[in-house]
Design a protein around this motif. Structure first.
Motif, PDB file in Angstrom:
ATOM      1  N   ARG A  60       2.271   9.676  -0.581  1.00 44.70           N
ATOM      2  CA  ARG A  60       1.144  10.019  -1.460  1.00 44.70           C
ATOM      3  C   ARG A  60       0.659  11.451  -1.258  1.00 44.70           C
ATOM      4  O   ARG A  60       0.321  12.130  -2.210  1.00 44.70           O
ATOM      5  N   TYR A  61       0.592  11.904  -0.012  1.00 43.64           N
ATOM      6  CA  TYR A  61      -0.008  13.212   0.277  1.00 43.64           C
ATOM      7  C   TYR A  61       0.995  14.259   0.751  1.00 43.64           C
ATOM      8  O   TYR A  61       0.615  15.404   1.008  1.00 43.64           O
ATOM      9  N   LYS A  62       2.255  13.874   0.912  1.00 40.78           N
ATOM     10  CA  LYS A  62       3.304  14.812   1.329  1.00 40.78           C
ATOM     11  C   LYS A  62       3.003  15.443   2.689  1.00 40.78           C
ATOM     12  O   LYS A  62       3.307  16.608   2.935  1.00 40.78           O
ATOM     13  N   LEU A  63       2.389  14.663   3.573  1.00 45.00           N
ATOM     14  CA  LEU A  63       2.090  15.096   4.930  1.00 45.00           C
ATOM     15  C   LEU A  63       2.635  14.054   5.907  1.00 45.00           C
ATOM     16  O   LEU A  63       2.548  12.851   5.642  1.00 45.00           O
ATOM     17  N   LYS A  64       3.184  14.505   7.014  1.00 41.81           N
ATOM     18  CA  LYS A  64       3.707  13.601   8.037  1.00 41.81           C
ATOM     19  C   LYS A  64       2.553  13.225   8.972  1.00 41.81           C
ATOM     20  O   LYS A  64       2.053  14.070   9.722  1.00 41.81           O
ATOM     21  N   PRO A  65       2.106  11.944   8.940  1.00 36.14           N
ATOM     22  CA  PRO A  65       0.875  11.590   9.645  1.00 36.14           C
ATOM     23  C   PRO A  65       1.088  10.870  10.976  1.00 36.14           C
ATOM     24  O   PRO A  65       2.085  10.172  11.184  1.00 36.14           O
ATOM     25  N   ALA A  66       0.103  11.036  11.866  1.00 40.66           N
ATOM     26  CA  ALA A  66       0.086  10.302  13.129  1.00 40.66           C
ATOM     27  C   ALA A  66      -1.325   9.792  13.378  1.00 40.66           C
ATOM     28  O   ALA A  66      -2.300  10.372  12.921  1.00 40.66           O
ATOM     29  N   CYS A  67      -1.401   8.702  14.127  1.00 43.39           N
ATOM     30  CA  CYS A  67      -2.685   8.095  14.473  1.00 43.39           C
ATOM     31  C   CYS A  67      -2.843   8.084  15.987  1.00 43.39           C
ATOM     32  O   CYS A  67      -1.932   7.688  16.713  1.00 43.39           O
ATOM     33  N   ILE A  68      -4.022   8.521  16.447  1.00 44.13           N
ATOM     34  CA  ILE A  68      -4.355   8.436  17.868  1.00 44.13           C
ATOM     35  C   ILE A  68      -5.651   7.639  17.958  1.00 44.13           C
ATOM     36  O   ILE A  68      -6.731   8.151  17.660  1.00 44.13           O
ATOM     37  N   ALA A  69      -5.536   6.380  18.327  1.00 47.03           N
ATOM     38  CA  ALA A  69      -6.685   5.478  18.372  1.00 47.03           C
ATOM     39  C   ALA A  69      -6.576   4.590  19.601  1.00 47.03           C
ATOM     40  O   ALA A  69      -5.491   4.389  20.144  1.00 47.03           O
ATOM     41  N   VAL A  70      -7.713   4.036  20.012  1.00 49.63           N
ATOM     42  CA  VAL A  70      -7.750   3.138  21.162  1.00 49.63           C
ATOM     43  C   VAL A  70      -7.780   1.684  20.704  1.00 49.63           C
ATOM     44  O   VAL A  70      -7.077   0.841  21.242  1.00 49.63           O
ATOM     45  N   TYR A  71      -8.568   1.388  19.692  1.00 49.52           N
ATOM     46  CA  TYR A  71      -8.750   0.009  19.250  1.00 49.52           C
ATOM     47  C   TYR A  71      -7.590  -0.441  18.360  1.00 49.52           C
ATOM     48  O   TYR A  71      -7.170   0.289  17.463  1.00 49.52           O
ATOM     49  N   PRO A  72      -7.105  -1.658  18.572  1.00 49.21           N
ATOM     50  CA  PRO A  72      -5.921  -2.141  17.839  1.00 49.21           C
ATOM     51  C   PRO A  72      -6.084  -2.155  16.319  1.00 49.21           C
ATOM     52  O   PRO A  72      -5.129  -1.882  15.600  1.00 49.21           O
ATOM     53  N   MET A  73      -7.288  -2.484  15.810  1.00 48.13           N
ATOM     54  CA  MET A  73      -7.438  -2.602  14.367  1.00 48.13           C
ATOM     55  C   MET A  73      -7.121  -1.289  13.659  1.00 48.13           C
ATOM     56  O   MET A  73      -6.489  -1.266  12.606  1.00 48.13           O
ATOM     57  N   TYR A  74      -7.549  -0.188  14.247  1.00 47.73           N
ATOM     58  CA  TYR A  74      -7.346   1.111  13.610  1.00 47.73           C
ATOM     59  C   TYR A  74      -5.887   1.546  13.708  1.00 47.73           C
ATOM     60  O   TYR A  74      -5.363   2.197  12.811  1.00 47.73           O
ATOM     61  N   LYS A  75      -5.237   1.151  14.784  1.00 49.20           N
ATOM     62  CA  LYS A  75      -3.795   1.382  14.885  1.00 49.20           C
ATOM     63  C   LYS A  75      -3.067   0.596  13.800  1.00 49.20           C
ATOM     64  O   LYS A  75      -2.130   1.093  13.169  1.00 49.20           O
ATOM     65  N   GLY A  76      -3.508  -0.649  13.592  1.00 51.22           N
ATOM     66  CA  GLY A  76      -2.879  -1.484  12.580  1.00 51.22           C
ATOM     67  C   GLY A  76      -3.080  -0.938  11.179  1.00 51.22           C
ATOM     68  O   GLY A  76      -2.142  -0.911  10.372  1.00 51.22           O
ATOM     69  N   LEU A  77      -4.297  -0.486  10.874  1.00 55.25           N
ATOM     70  CA  LEU A  77      -4.568   0.100   9.557  1.00 55.25           C
ATOM     71  C   LEU A  77      -3.703   1.335   9.331  1.00 55.25           C
ATOM     72  O   LEU A  77      -3.155   1.536   8.247  1.00 55.25           O
ATOM     73  N   ALA A  78      -3.603   2.162  10.373  1.00 57.26           N
ATOM     74  CA  ALA A  78      -2.776   3.366  10.261  1.00 57.26           C
ATOM     75  C   ALA A  78      -1.314   3.005  10.037  1.00 57.26           C
ATOM     76  O   ALA A  78      -0.615   3.626   9.230  1.00 57.26           O
ATOM     77  N   GLN A  79      -0.858   1.985  10.738  1.00 57.45           N
ATOM     78  CA  GLN A  79       0.535   1.546  10.600  1.00 57.45           C
ATOM     79  C   GLN A  79       0.819   1.040   9.188  1.00 57.45           C
ATOM     80  O   GLN A  79       1.909   1.242   8.655  1.00 57.45           O
ATOM     81  N   LEU A  80      -0.175   0.392   8.557  1.00 56.03           N
ATOM     82  CA  LEU A  80       0.005  -0.126   7.201  1.00 56.03           C
ATOM     83  C   LEU A  80       0.346   0.976   6.203  1.00 56.03           C
ATOM     84  O   LEU A  80       1.047   0.744   5.228  1.00 56.03           O
ATOM     85  N   VAL A  81      -0.183   2.174   6.442  1.00 60.76           N
ATOM     86  CA  VAL A  81       0.091   3.278   5.513  1.00 60.76           C
ATOM     87  C   VAL A  81       1.168   4.221   6.064  1.00 60.76           C
ATOM     88  O   VAL A  81       1.347   5.324   5.562  1.00 60.76           O
ATOM     89  N   GLY A  82       1.872   3.784   7.106  1.00 62.35           N
ATOM     90  CA  GLY A  82       3.026   4.531   7.584  1.00 62.35           C
ATOM     91  C   GLY A  82       2.750   5.623   8.598  1.00 62.35           C
ATOM     92  O   GLY A  82       3.610   6.464   8.853  1.00 62.35           O
ATOM     93  N   MET A  83       1.557   5.610   9.195  1.00 65.59           N
ATOM     94  CA  MET A  83       1.276   6.596  10.237  1.00 65.59           C
ATOM     95  C   MET A  83       1.972   6.191  11.535  1.00 65.59           C
ATOM     96  O   MET A  83       2.034   5.011  11.878  1.00 65.59           O
ATOM     97  N   LYS A  84       2.459   7.164  12.268  1.00 57.49           N
ATOM     98  CA  LYS A  84       3.064   6.922  13.576  1.00 57.49           C
ATOM     99  C   LYS A  84       1.954   6.712  14.600  1.00 57.49           C
ATOM    100  O   LYS A  84       1.066   7.552  14.746  1.00 57.49           O
TER     101      LYS A  84
ATOM    102  N   ILE B 277       0.863  -1.177   0.000  1.00 56.02           N
ATOM    103  CA  ILE B 277       0.000   0.000   0.000  1.00 56.02           C
ATOM    104  C   ILE B 277       0.903   1.231   0.000  1.00 56.02           C
ATOM    105  O   ILE B 277       1.850   1.298   0.794  1.00 56.02           O
ATOM    106  N   PRO B 278       0.621   2.219  -0.854  1.00 53.81           N
ATOM    107  CA  PRO B 278       1.444   3.438  -0.831  1.00 53.81           C
ATOM    108  C   PRO B 278       1.415   4.088   0.550  1.00 53.81           C
ATOM    109  O   PRO B 278       0.363   4.135   1.199  1.00 53.81           O
ATOM    110  N   LEU B 279       2.539   4.573   1.011  1.00 61.15           N
ATOM    111  CA  LEU B 279       2.592   5.238   2.307  1.00 61.15           C
ATOM    112  C   LEU B 279       1.912   6.596   2.225  1.00 61.15           C
ATOM    113  O   LEU B 279       2.008   7.308   1.219  1.00 61.15           O
ATOM    114  N   PHE B 280       1.229   6.950   3.307  1.00 58.49           N
ATOM    115  CA  PHE B 280       0.480   8.208   3.370  1.00 58.49           C
ATOM    116  C   PHE B 280       1.388   9.399   3.078  1.00 58.49           C
ATOM    117  O   PHE B 280       1.043  10.300   2.313  1.00 58.49           O
ATOM    118  N   GLN B 281       2.567   9.393   3.688  1.00 58.47           N
ATOM    119  CA  GLN B 281       3.477  10.522   3.531  1.00 58.47           C
ATOM    120  C   GLN B 281       3.959  10.666   2.090  1.00 58.47           C
ATOM    121  O   GLN B 281       4.095  11.778   1.577  1.00 58.47           O
TER     122      GLN B 281
END
Length: 202
Positions: free
Chosen positions: A55-79, A49-53
């Motif tokens: 594709r969009y030229k933005l440095k991304p971060a994820c703030i989530a509680v549930y593991p699945m959403y953390k995992g999805l964010a990690q797949l696209v390179g979010m911290k 999967i193309p990394l978010f950074q």
């Protein structure tokens, strides 16, 4: 041993453990009713999967509680920014990290969870909790805010449904629909119309 060989060795070890677990667990539940088997979620290789950074030229971060959403964010390179448990804590973490990232994906699970339970009062309370915490998020006056969901989960259906998701978009370029409340009914009369979610970030 080189890095590639080490990863292959680790993968084989993990596959062996999973196989042994299946072989031990399946006979135990084979004659149970109604479930007499199981699937293990998430055992797969990482997809390309193309990394978010990138594709969009933005440095991304994820703030989530549930593991699945953390995992999805990690797949696209979010911290993944770990630790927060309530929406207030998630917004406080956003404030603390504001200068370190260009884009924040903040996920709130509980409206979906209570919708699946058919618990209207709990779902309403979860929305009120998020509303009460919003002033924390707004302290930094972010340049763009988008509030939406990935799917509808009406309490009456006790599950995911086909209904389109309302979108609240705030930015210097988005204009205004002069709506005083963010509701599904209000969103239906908004100027964005109905569009596929994949176009929202663009």
């Amino acid at each position: 041993m080189q890095a590639g060989e080490r990863e292959i060795g680790q993968a084989k070890k993990a596959a062996k453990l999973v196989k042994e677990f299946y072989e031990a667990a399946l006979p135990i539940i084979a004659k149970k009713v109604p479930a007499n088997g199981f699937l293990m979620r998430g055992i797969a290789h990482q997809p390309q999967i193309p990394l978010f950074q990138d594709r969009y030229k933005l440095k991304p971060a994820c703030i989530a509680v549930y593991p699945m959403y953390k995992g999805l964010a990690q797949l696209v390179g979010m911290k993944k920014l770990e630790g927060a448990q309530t929406i207030s804590e998630q917004f406080e973490r956003y404030l603390a990290e504001y200068d370190n990232y260009d884009y924040f994906f903040i996920h709130f699970k509980y409206t979906d969870m209570y919708g699946e339970d058919g618990n209207f009062e709990a779902k309403k309370k979860a929305i009120e909790e998020l509303d009460a915490a919003l002033p924390i998020l707004l302290k930094k006056k972010p340049e763009v805010i988008a509030v939406t969901g990935d799917h509808s989960t009406p309490c009456a259906a006790k599950g995911h449904s086909w209904h389109p998701q309302p979108v609240l978009l705030v930015s210097p370029l988005s204009g205004t629909d002069k709506l005083e409340r963010f509701t599904e009914t209000g969103a239906n009369s908004g100027s964005l119309g109905v569009f596929e979610a994949k176009y929202l970030i663009r």
